[in-house]
Design a protein around this motif. Structure first.
Motif, PDB file in Angstrom:
ATOM      1  N   LEU A 227       0.825  -1.207   0.000  1.00 41.94           N
ATOM      2  CA  LEU A 227       0.000   0.000   0.000  1.00 41.94           C
ATOM      3  C   LEU A 227       0.862   1.260   0.000  1.00 41.94           C
ATOM      4  O   LEU A 227       0.510   2.274  -0.608  1.00 41.94           O
ATOM      5  CB  LEU A 227      -0.909   0.015   1.233  1.00 41.94           C
ATOM      6  CG  LEU A 227      -2.057  -0.985   1.285  1.00 41.94           C
ATOM      7  CD1 LEU A 227      -2.808  -0.845   2.613  1.00 41.94           C
ATOM      8  CD2 LEU A 227      -3.017  -0.798   0.124  1.00 41.94           C
ATOM      9  N   ALA A 228       1.998   1.195   0.697  1.00 37.46           N
ATOM     10  CA  ALA A 228       2.847   2.377   0.860  1.00 37.46           C
ATOM     11  C   ALA A 228       3.805   2.595  -0.303  1.00 37.46           C
ATOM     12  O   ALA A 228       4.506   3.608  -0.345  1.00 37.46           O
ATOM     13  CB  ALA A 228       3.654   2.258   2.156  1.00 37.46           C
ATOM     14  N   LEU A 229       3.850   1.658  -1.250  1.00 41.78           N
ATOM     15  CA  LEU A 229       4.865   1.731  -2.295  1.00 41.78           C
ATOM     16  C   LEU A 229       4.625   2.852  -3.289  1.00 41.78           C
ATOM     17  O   LEU A 229       5.555   3.559  -3.680  1.00 41.78           O
ATOM     18  CB  LEU A 229       4.935   0.393  -3.037  1.00 41.78           C
ATOM     19  CG  LEU A 229       6.142   0.185  -3.966  1.00 41.78           C
ATOM     20  CD1 LEU A 229       7.443   0.286  -3.195  1.00 41.78           C
ATOM     21  CD2 LEU A 229       6.046  -1.160  -4.657  1.00 41.78           C
ATOM     22  N   SER A 230       3.381   3.052  -3.706  1.00 44.09           N
ATOM     23  CA  SER A 230       3.109   4.024  -4.766  1.00 44.09           C
ATOM     24  C   SER A 230       2.745   5.415  -4.253  1.00 44.09           C
ATOM     25  O   SER A 230       3.112   6.419  -4.885  1.00 44.09           O
ATOM     26  CB  SER A 230       1.986   3.500  -5.671  1.00 44.09           C
ATOM     27  OG  SER A 230       0.820   3.236  -4.916  1.00 44.09           O
ATOM     28  N   ALA A 231       2.039   5.488  -3.130  1.00 44.19           N
ATOM     29  CA  ALA A 231       1.535   6.787  -2.660  1.00 44.19           C
ATOM     30  C   ALA A 231       2.626   7.838  -2.433  1.00 44.19           C
ATOM     31  O   ALA A 231       2.474   8.977  -2.883  1.00 44.19           O
ATOM     32  CB  ALA A 231       0.708   6.594  -1.392  1.00 44.19           C
ATOM     33  N   PRO A 232       3.742   7.517  -1.751  1.00 46.64           N
ATOM     34  CA  PRO A 232       4.771   8.552  -1.544  1.00 46.64           C
ATOM     35  C   PRO A 232       5.374   9.068  -2.845  1.00 46.64           C
ATOM     36  O   PRO A 232       5.626  10.267  -2.993  1.00 46.64           O
ATOM     37  CB  PRO A 232       5.825   7.837  -0.688  1.00 46.64           C
ATOM     38  CG  PRO A 232       5.108   6.698  -0.069  1.00 46.64           C
ATOM     39  CD  PRO A 232       4.089   6.269  -1.064  1.00 46.64           C
ATOM     40  N   ARG A 233       5.637   8.154  -3.799  1.00 45.02           N
ATOM     41  CA  ARG A 233       6.219   8.571  -5.075  1.00 45.02           C
ATOM     42  C   ARG A 233       5.263   9.502  -5.829  1.00 45.02           C
ATOM     43  O   ARG A 233       5.679  10.546  -6.350  1.00 45.02           O
ATOM     44  CB  ARG A 233       6.518   7.339  -5.933  1.00 45.02           C
ATOM     45  CG  ARG A 233       7.587   6.424  -5.372  1.00 45.02           C
ATOM     46  CD  ARG A 233       7.728   5.192  -6.251  1.00 45.02           C
ATOM     47  NE  ARG A 233       8.636   4.219  -5.709  1.00 45.02           N
ATOM     48  CZ  ARG A 233       9.939   4.152  -5.987  1.00 45.02           C
ATOM     49  NH1 ARG A 233      10.466   5.029  -6.816  1.00 45.02           N
ATOM     50  NH2 ARG A 233      10.715   3.222  -5.462  1.00 45.02           N
ATOM     51  N   VAL A 234       4.000   9.109  -5.894  1.00 44.86           N
ATOM     52  CA  VAL A 234       3.015   9.917  -6.610  1.00 44.86           C
ATOM     53  C   VAL A 234       2.843  11.271  -5.929  1.00 44.86           C
ATOM     54  O   VAL A 234       2.811  12.321  -6.591  1.00 44.86           O
ATOM     55  CB  VAL A 234       1.666   9.175  -6.687  1.00 44.86           C
ATOM     56  CG1 VAL A 234       0.585  10.067  -7.299  1.00 44.86           C
ATOM     57  CG2 VAL A 234       1.809   7.896  -7.502  1.00 44.86           C
TER      58      VAL A 234
END
Length: 260
Positions: free
Chosen positions: A99-106
């Motif tokens: 879950l945490a993999l994409s949100a920070p990058r985006v």
């Protein structure tokens, strides 16, 4: 992204400690493999779900909610009394890092200045490496139960702190209004910054691409369109070669490999 490094670096320090003579939990080689690999089994589930949820509920919401399974997983691991408990805790952690993999990058690429996105885009990998290094350092001086507790506290801290984050202007432009996106953009820029050209670029991008809420059928059509499949296949191929080169194996079994 540091929490992802924590997850990958944890198995490298916990398994040698579980092998120790004075360990309260005895593990076999098979169980060791499960402890190391469980996060990679559950992470894809979190990745797929997380990619859908950040578009439905927003980047900020996922930056907050993504820490819930991490908190549960690390806390459960800290009080584990059997190998099964450790594996179950690792499952929650794996789902959480998915879950945490994409949100920070985006989120980072959408809120930073356009000319800084390339530089900022390199930070996640640096943060993951930092997390792995921290786990290795902690594993050399304290027990894995204490490390799990520290990781849980870290995730809980981020869960609380992220409530103060504003939503990204791009998401508000898609789901709310231009006015709300403009107010949000002001929060990420200096007081004397001329944000008008940037907000106009966002509006033009929205108009050119007809950004709007899509139905499920439209989402599926967009998912299997050529413009989606080509970058997906490119990144899948890149990830495949990275995994075959042993990138994850090294991070998960670092201590064992260095002791050979």
């Amino acid at each position: 992204m540091v929490t992802i490094g924590f997850a990958y670096g944890f198995s490298a320090v916990v398994i040698p400690q579980l092998r120790a003579v004075d360990s309260k939990i005895n593990v076999s080689i098979s169980v060791e493999s499960w402890i190391a690999s469980t996060i990679t089994l559950f992470a894809p589930i979190g990745c797929i779900l997380g990619g859908y949820l950040i578009d439905k509920y927003g980047r900020r919401s996922m930056l907050i909610c993504g820490h819930v399974p991490l908190i549960i997983g690390w806390a459960y691991t800290a009080v584990a009394s059997t190998p099964g408990d450790i594996i179950l805790g690792r499952g929650f952690v794996g789902f959480g890092i998915g879950l945490a993999l994409s949100a920070p990058r985006v989120y980072m690429t959408e809120v930073c200045l356009p000319n800084m996105r390339g530089i900022v885009g390199s930070f996640p990998n640096l943060a993951m490496a930092t997390g792995i290094t921290i786990q290795a350092g902690l594993g050399s001086i304290i027990q894995w139960t204490s490390i799990s507790s520290i990781n849980a506290v870290y995730s809980l801290t981020l869960f609380i702190v992220n409530w103060r984050l504003p939503e990204s202007p791009y998401f508000l432009l898609k789901r709310a209004s231009v006015g709300e996106a403009e107010v949000c953009l002001r929060k990420f820029r200096a007081k004397d910054y001329n944000f008008q050209p940037e907000i106009e670029d966002l509006i033009d991008f929205k108009n050119d691409n007809e950004i709007r809420k899509l139905t499920f059928k439209q989402q599926m059509a967009a998912l299997f369109s050529r413009s989606s499949c080509q970058p997906f296949l490119l990144m899948t191929t890149y990830t495949l070669f990275g995994e075959l080169s042993g990138a994850s194996v090294v991070s998960l079994w670092t201590v064992d490999m260095l002791q050979l």
